[in-house]
Write an enzyme that holds these catalytic residues in place. Structure first.
Site, short mmCIF file in Angstrom:
data_model
loop_
_atom_site.label_atom_id
_atom_site.label_comp_id
_atom_site.label_asym_id
_atom_site.label_seq_id
_atom_site.Cartn_x
_atom_site.Cartn_y
_atom_site.Cartn_z
CB ALA A 1 -1.08 -0.16 1.16
CG LEU A 2 3.62 2.33 2.88
CD1 LEU A 2 4.89 2.02 3.83
CD2 LEU A 2 3.27 3.84 2.97
CD GLU A 3 5.83 -0.13 -1.50
OE1 GLU A 3 6.49 0.24 -0.72
OE2 GLU A 3 4.55 -1.08 -0.92
CG HIS B 1 3.72 -2.02 10.24
ND1 HIS B 1 4.70 -1.26 9.15
CD2 HIS B 1 3.43 -2.62 8.82
CE1 HIS B 1 5.02 -0.95 8.21
NE2 HIS B 1 4.21 -1.79 7.51
NE ARG C 1 -15.49 -3.60 6.31
CZ ARG C 1 -16.02 -4.72 6.63
NH1 ARG C 1 -16.18 -5.80 7.11
NH2 ARG C 1 -16.41 -4.47 8.01
CB CYS D 1 -6.13 -5.94 1.65
SG CYS D 1 -6.62 -6.53 2.96
CB ILE D 2 -3.39 -1.69 5.70
CG1 ILE D 2 -3.50 -1.49 4.64
CG2 ILE D 2 -2.46 -1.74 6.49
CD1 ILE D 2 -3.22 0.40 4.27
CB ILE D 3 -5.33 -7.27 7.68
CG1 ILE D 3 -5.78 -7.72 6.62
CG2 ILE D 3 -5.42 -7.90 8.90
CD1 ILE D 3 -5.92 -8.93 6.11
CB THR E 1 3.60 -2.73 15.59
OG1 THR E 1 3.21 -3.43 13.85
CG2 THR E 1 4.11 -4.38 15.90
#
Length: 154
Positions: free
Chosen positions: A60-62, A92, A131, A84-86, A90
């Site tokens: 996702a950061l790219e 992060h 989703r 998708c960020i799960i 932490t």
């Protein structure tokens, strides 16, 4: 929100639109389904298959830097960000979610180009699975609707 009341848009017509999709590979089973739903919805709305460019990036950061490259290339009516960020154990999660989202928004405003942000953020894999199809299709509809809206404002 899943199954949220989204209002009623007029029938979408994607004919003549050029759309760029940037997909993060991280959580690939989810992002592949997002991409499939997005592409299928674009095609069903009349976007030509050869007018859809699809790029893959590591995570996702790219996504924002690839979106920026497409925006600078020019010729796109709208772009789509898929990821998708799960949540993990932490900080992060917050960093990636906040920075990728801010990057997408900044690019949309800087380039005056609609970017449908379907980088989903969830607490767990089950929420992501629930989703993935709807959010991919939503991203396609948002891209088409906003591209058509901005065309009328030129």
């Amino acid at each position: 929100m899943l199954h949220a009341e989204k209002g009623n848009a007029s029938a979408l017509n994607g004919q003549g639109l050029r759309i760029g999709i940037v997909q993060a590979r991280w959580n690939e089973s989810i992002t592949n389904t997002l991409a499939q739903a997005c592409t299928q919805t674009l095609l069903e709305a009349g976007v030509a298959a050869d007018a859809i460019d699809h790029l893959l990036v590591p995570g996702a950061l790219e996504v924002p830097v690839a979106l920026q490259a497409l925006a600078e290339r020019g010729g796109y009516d709208a772009l789509v960000a898929l990821g998708c960020i799960i949540r993990g154990e932490t900080y992060h999660f917050e960093l990636v979610a906040n920075e990728s989202g801010a990057g997408v928004t900044r690019l949309s405003l800087d380039y005056r180009l609609p970017i449908a942000n379907a980088i989903i953020t969830t607490e767990n894999l089950e929420q992501a699975i629930a989703r993935q199809t709807e959010k991919g299709a939503d991203a396609a509809r948002v891209a088409i609707e906003m591209a058509c809206l901005l065309r009328t404002l030129k």
